[in-house]
Design an enzyme around this catalytic site. Structure first.
Site, PDB file in Angstrom:
ATOM      1  CB  SER A 190     115.246  45.154  36.081  1.00 27.95           C
ATOM      2  OG  SER A 190     115.749  43.842  36.285  1.00 27.95           O
TER       3      SER A 190
ATOM      4  CG  ASP B 172     110.127  39.925  43.227  1.00 25.60           C
ATOM      5  OD1 ASP B 172     111.166  39.820  43.899  1.00 25.60           O
ATOM      6  OD2 ASP B 172     109.957  40.814  42.368  1.00 25.60           O
TER       7      ASP B 172
ATOM      8  CG  HIS C 122     112.977  42.633  41.165  1.00 24.98           C
ATOM      9  ND1 HIS C 122     111.853  41.878  40.928  1.00 24.98           N
ATOM     10  CD2 HIS C 122     113.392  43.081  39.957  1.00 24.98           C
ATOM     11  CE1 HIS C 122     111.584  41.868  39.629  1.00 24.98           C
ATOM     12  NE2 HIS C 122     112.513  42.593  39.025  1.00 24.98           N
TER      13      HIS C 122
END
Length: 231
Positions: free
Chosen positions: A48, A196, A199
């Site tokens: 990711s 969050d 990220h």
């Protein structure tokens, strides 16, 4: 603190499919689309972090590196083959599909999820080596760049130290170009991560792009300056 940043690799759905971006427009194109005459290909293969979870495609660090490539007039197409949630085992299983077309530079960014899950380093090392071997078999002339990763000592200081050293060992064994730590300057910094906390934000990706570019730029320029084989 690093666990916050490294968790980015494992917290998004694993149902994403590999995406490709052109360096100039960040438009998605098939990973196996033939390059135009004389055009070289840089492929980012990771999780990711590479996929750019939570940011626009043109804000992820592979696209930002593509912009730097374009600014120098280098004839390279940047392909983003990042997949959220990917482990080294998953990467090993799909790398052959991604490499149905040859590449000139292969940036390997995997292993963070393995470390966070406490997977045996023998398996991580074996999978990374298998990916490297596949790249060299499919694209013998490709330069391979390995993105180093680190994990916090939650699973023990010895495991964390051995995990960090694994990248150095693999790079030395295979004579790879090593990015010492992809998340340098970003990991654990809330200002550079999304709400969050895991990220990277667009600002965080800009730092990742600089970390990569400091290693990639001399490699690309050396490729361009090298005479054709047999000349």
């Amino acid at each position: 603190m690093l666990v916050l940043a490294l968790s980015a690799c494992d917290s998004s759905p694993a149902t994403n499919t590999p995406a490709s971006q052109s360096a100039a427009s960040a438009a998605k194109v098939p990973a196996n689309e033939p390059a135009s005459a004389g055009e070289k290909r840089v492929l980012f293969f990771g999780n990711s972090l590479t996929a750019g979870y939570g940011v626009e495609p043109d804000q992820a660090f592979p696209a930002l590196v593509g912009q730097k490539i374009d600014s120098l007039g280098l004839d390279y197409k940047v392909i983003n083959a990042g997949l959220s949630g990917e482990t080294t085992a998953g990467g090993r299983s799909r790398v052959g599909w991604v490499l149905r077309q040859p590449v000139d530079v292969f940036v390997l960014e995997l292993g963070g999820n393995d470390g966070l899950r406490g997977l045996p380093l023998t398996a991580t090392r074996r999978n990374l080596q298998a990916i490297i071997d596949t790249v060299r078999r499919r694209s013998p002339k490709a330069q391979i760049v390995l993105a180093g990763m680190q994990i916090p000592p939650n699973l023990g200081a010895t495991y964390a130290a051995d995990f960090k050293a694994l990248y150095q060992e693999i790079a030395a064994k295979n004579k790879l170009v090593l990015i010492p730590f992809l998340l340098q300057g970003v990991g654990g910094d809330r200002r550079l991560n999304q709400p969050d906390g895991i990220h990277p934000t667009p600002a965080g990706h800009r730092i990742l792009a600089r970390n990569v570019w400091s290693v990639l730029q001399p490699l690309l320029q050396a490729q361009v300056a090298a005479p054709p084989a047999g000349a």
